[in-house]
Design a protein around this motif. Structure first.
Motif, short mmCIF file in Angstrom:
data_model
loop_
_atom_site.label_atom_id
_atom_site.label_comp_id
_atom_site.label_asym_id
_atom_site.label_seq_id
_atom_site.Cartn_x
_atom_site.Cartn_y
_atom_site.Cartn_z
N LEU A 159 69.30 -11.38 -14.54
CA LEU A 159 70.55 -11.04 -13.86
C LEU A 159 71.25 -9.88 -14.55
CD1 LEU A 159 71.92 -14.62 -13.09
CD2 LEU A 159 71.04 -12.96 -11.43
N LEU A 160 71.24 -9.89 -15.89
CA LEU A 160 71.85 -8.80 -16.65
C LEU A 160 71.14 -7.48 -16.34
CD1 LEU A 160 73.76 -7.68 -18.82
CD2 LEU A 160 72.06 -8.37 -20.55
N ASN A 161 69.80 -7.51 -16.28
CA ASN A 161 69.06 -6.29 -16.00
C ASN A 161 69.37 -5.75 -14.61
OD1 ASN A 161 67.75 -6.13 -18.47
ND2 ASN A 161 66.06 -7.46 -17.81
N LEU A 162 69.55 -6.66 -13.64
CA LEU A 162 69.88 -6.23 -12.28
C LEU A 162 71.26 -5.57 -12.23
CD1 LEU A 162 68.51 -9.27 -10.25
CD2 LEU A 162 67.61 -6.92 -10.24
N VAL A 163 72.20 -6.11 -13.00
CA VAL A 163 73.53 -5.50 -13.07
C VAL A 163 73.46 -4.13 -13.74
CG1 VAL A 163 75.85 -5.72 -14.04
CG2 VAL A 163 74.73 -7.72 -13.03
N LEU A 164 72.70 -4.05 -14.83
CA LEU A 164 72.58 -2.78 -15.55
C LEU A 164 71.91 -1.71 -14.68
CD1 LEU A 164 71.48 -4.12 -19.05
CD2 LEU A 164 73.68 -3.08 -18.49
N ALA A 165 70.98 -2.15 -13.82
CA ALA A 165 70.28 -1.20 -12.94
C ALA A 165 71.06 -0.92 -11.67
CB ALA A 165 68.91 -1.76 -12.60
N GLU A 166 72.27 -1.47 -11.58
CA GLU A 166 73.16 -1.27 -10.43
C GLU A 166 72.57 -1.85 -9.15
OE1 GLU A 166 74.01 2.91 -10.26
OE2 GLU A 166 75.34 2.86 -12.00
N GLN A 167 71.70 -2.86 -9.28
CA GLN A 167 71.14 -3.52 -8.11
C GLN A 167 71.97 -4.73 -7.68
OE1 GLN A 167 66.90 -4.26 -8.53
NE2 GLN A 167 66.64 -2.36 -9.71
N LEU A 168 72.84 -5.20 -8.57
CA LEU A 168 73.76 -6.27 -8.27
C LEU A 168 75.11 -5.96 -8.92
CD1 LEU A 168 71.84 -9.67 -8.73
CD2 LEU A 168 72.75 -8.75 -6.60
N PRO A 169 76.21 -6.32 -8.25
CA PRO A 169 77.50 -6.19 -8.93
C PRO A 169 77.69 -7.33 -9.91
CG PRO A 169 77.80 -7.18 -6.77
CD PRO A 169 76.34 -6.83 -6.87
N ASN A 170 78.48 -7.09 -10.93
CA ASN A 170 78.75 -8.15 -11.91
C ASN A 170 79.84 -9.07 -11.37
OD1 ASN A 170 78.60 -9.61 -14.30
ND2 ASN A 170 80.11 -8.31 -15.35
N GLU A 171 79.47 -9.79 -10.31
CA GLU A 171 80.37 -10.73 -9.66
C GLU A 171 79.69 -12.09 -9.59
OE1 GLU A 171 81.17 -8.98 -5.89
OE2 GLU A 171 82.21 -7.23 -6.75
N LYS A 172 80.43 -13.14 -9.86
CA LYS A 172 79.86 -14.47 -10.02
C LYS A 172 79.08 -14.92 -8.79
CE LYS A 172 81.06 -19.13 -11.54
NZ LYS A 172 82.14 -20.02 -12.06
#
Length: 440
Positions: free
Chosen positions: A416-429
């Protein structure tokens, strides 16, 4: 010379009891140069026993009393007072075999290393300068006291100290003193490695490229692994200098902090071992960063460098050929993995590495590196450093969603952290939980 009130009071107390008292050494040198001393040492005609009587109403530090030094604890810290002395028989090139007290400050100054450190001062008599330290400072000269060969035979660390003084105070080493440094260079072999590391730790931040090039024989003696880089032709259109000359310019080019200066000094130490030439005679050094990192690790272990210091230097060398595109997702990921300070150090090393080639390239690689730094600063200001701690979901959230504690839970959080860092997911719960539930 302006002396602090505390120091003046100690000197006046000794004077009132019939003893001479002088400020001596580095504090006098620094004051002459307009630098505020960080501490003040005194010397006196009083013996250690007499000093203990004079300052019986003070707390005293007596660790150096056998060599004539008494530390007097004051509100401003400990002030060391040493009896006028001479010394000799340096069988280990460090410690005097004997110490004898002498009656005059002039005799005391005769045992010191360089003329700029062999000066004393007291308000009533002015300067005691029997070896011309004031004039040497004025002329910008570093000169040993008396016979330079004997000075370096007494303590070979004075060779490195002398180089450091020359660098710090912009002094030219007098020829006879320089010749003696080289003739007594073998004495460096007998020094404790910790002492060598401590001197290099002080020297490198104040050294420029020309000084490093001048002192190649000294550096090769204390770090033999550098010797093969000296005069080693790179056979490359991208380099105008031999390996060590390039190293010298890179070392000057990074910010003056010890970690970066050591990393720069050792960043290409692996090049000679990795050298190959193609059919056109062009030189290549494939894998030199990794080989150099391993060599640097062994060098710094041998010098007894602190573990954290050594590991940081080794990481910088290992990664100094890494190409980081100036893209937000790349910078964000690197920031998460390595932190801001480490990345800034690495980019500083890479920029200096490019500048130290001595040739003008068609494409200035430092532009990309500086852009990387701009994006890094922007991300830090706007988002901060992303990590598992700042992830919008925690382990307990995933457990509540159906995950079982263990390796799979940790893997899911990192993904999940990697997806946020790659801008593929927002850091939203909710977005992160929805993705995690898909994996279930």
């Amino acid at each position: 010379m302006n002396l602090p009130k505390t120091v003046l009071e100690l000197m006046q107390t000794l004077n009132a009891q019939g003893f001479e008292a002088w400020a001596v050494g580095g504090c006098v040198r620094d004051s002459v140069l307009g630098i505020t001393p960080h501490d003040y040492d005194l010397c006196s005609s009083a013996t250690p026993e007499q000093m203990q009587q004079v300052f019986s109403d003070h707390q005293l530090v007596l660790a150096g009393v056998k060599h004539g030094t008494v530390g007097v604890v004051t509100d401003a810290g400990v002030v060391e007072i040493t009896t006028f002395r001479t010394e000799g028989d340096y069988s280990d090139s460090r410690h005097p075999g004997w110490v004898r007290f002498v009656p005059t400050v002039q005799e005391d100054l005769a045992r010191r290393d360089f003329t700029v450190n062999a000066m004393a001062y007291c308000p009533e008599k002015g300067y005691a300068d029997p070896f011309g330290g004031l004039e040497d400072l004025k002329q910008g000269v570093l000169r040993a006291v008396g016979d330079p060969v004997r000075r370096f035979q007494e303590d070979a660390l004075r060779i490195l100290r002398g180089v450091r003084f020359a660098a710090r105070f912009h002094l030219k080493i007098q020829q006879e003193t320089w010749d003696a440094m080289l003739s007594e260079i073998e004495g460096l072999d007998s020094l404790a490695k910790e002492r060598i590391f401590e001197e290099l730790h002080k020297l490198l931040p104040v050294a420029d490229a020309q000084l490093l090039i001048q002192i190649q024989p000294i550096l090769a003696r204390v770090i033999p692994e550098l010797a093969p880089t000296m005069g080693f032709c790179q056979y490359s259109p991208h380099h105008a200098f031999d390996v060590f000359t390039h190293i010298a310019y890179v070392t000057e080019g990074v910010p003056a902090e010890p970690v970066l200066r050591f990393a720069a000094l050792l960043h290409d130490v692996g090049k000679p071992a990795c050298f190959t030439q193609d059919e056109n005679g062009r030189g290549h050094f494939r894998g030199h960063a990794q080989v150099g990192a391993q060599m640097a690790d062994e060098i710094l272990q041998g010098l007894k460098a602190p573990t954290a210091f050594r590991e940081e230097v080794v990481w910088l060398i290992d990664h100094h050929m890494t190409d980081y595109p100036p893209e937000k997702k790349v910078v964000r990921r690197a920031l998460s993995r390595h932190g801001k300070q480490r990345l800034e150090r690495l980019i500083a090393l890479e920029i200096a590495d490019l500048a130290g080639k001595g040739v003008v390239e068609k494409e200035d690689g430092s532009v990309r590196l500086r852009k990387f730094l701009e994006i890094l600063e922007q991300i830090v200001q706007e988002e901060g450093q992303m990590s598992l701690k700042t992830l919008a979901v925690k382990g307990e959230d995933l457990i509540a969603a159906g995950f079982v504690p263990g390796k799979a839970l940790g893997k899911a959080l990192n993904e999940l952290l990697n997806l946020v860092l790659a801008e593929q997911l927002p850091n939203e719960k909710q977005a992160l939980l929805d993705q995690a539930k898909q994996w279930l």
